[in-house]
Design a protein around this motif. Structure first.
Motif: not given
Length: 242
Positions: A138, A140, A156, A158, A222
């Motif tokens: 992950s 961020e 973000k 993931d 993403d």
């Protein structure tokens, strides 16, 4: 493409001669990685440079590994690895990013957990391991105006990814000194992850000391969020091997 990478890795392992450990082996290490970020993040059509715009600097990191090797030829050995890096800084956004502009405070955190199943192909003064890694990662990026907290952005990424794992080490007989490196990698649909390190190592009884250089290159999208970043720098670690 993920299925292709997994099939390629499985075929590679099936075709290679497997060497099993003579006895059970367990080890663990803890390390410090002085990693610097470079690259950029994007959200939709907005982009921000991590160095030039955000002026990120290293705050903290954690690097832990553990492994279990056994003498059963059919079953793979197991390696666990955890990496966490965090950087923050004060920068200036003149063109704006996701509705945020002006003087900003930013924080970027990357966290990943690896589970690797591997086989020892060679195990003498030349050591070679091949396997597959499942990586849960992950990333961020938080960006906020220092004077107007209502201007806030979160980017973000993931994913859980399969990667090909390769590790090699060359021992200098009767010295306890060795050099080596390992790599995890995958590339598919325009996304990619490359993670490699090279090191020098010294072993004395149960103690294992390493110093080297590690680099992670990540390009992952993403949705509308994209992280195209590189982390690199020297590391040191200490571990116990039983």
């Amino acid at each position: 493409m993920r299925k292709l990478m997994m099939v390629m890795g499985a075929s590679m392992l099936a075709a290679a001669p497997v060497v099993s450990a003579d006895i059970l082996g367990v080890g663990a290490t803890v390390g410090y990685w002085d990693a610097d970020y470079s690259g950029e993040a994007s959200k939709g059509n907005d982009r921000v440079d991590l160095e030039r715009d955000l002026n990120l600097s290293n705050d903290s990191n954690a690097n832990l590994t553990a492994y279990f090797e056994h003498p059963v030829p059919v079953l793979p050995n197991v390696r666990l690895a955890y990496t966490r890096t965090k950087q923050s800084g004060n920068g200036q956004l003149n063109t704006g990013y996701d509705g945020v502009s002006g003087a900003v405070r930013s924080e970027l955190e990357l966290e990943q957990l690896d589970v690797t199943l591997y086989y020892e192909i060679l195990d003498n003064w030349v050591n070679l391991d091949l396997g597959l890694t499942v990586r849960d990662f992950s990333g961020e990026l938080l960006v906020q105006n220092r004077n107007d907290t209502s201007q806030f952005s979160e980017t973000k990424a993931d994913a859980v990814l399969p990667l090909v794992y390769v590790a090699a080490r060359f021992d200098l007989p009767f010295t306890g000194v060795s050099v080596g490196g390992d790599a995890n990698a995958i590339s598919y649909d325009g996304d990619s992850v490359y993670d490699f390190n090279v090191y020098g190592q010294y072993e004395m009884s149960l103690l294992q000391l390493r110093a080297g250089y590690r680099q992670i290159s990540l390009d992952y999208e993403d949705g509308d969020d994209n992280l195209d970043i590189e982390l690199s720098g020297p590391f040191v670690s200490a571990g116990l091997r039983f």
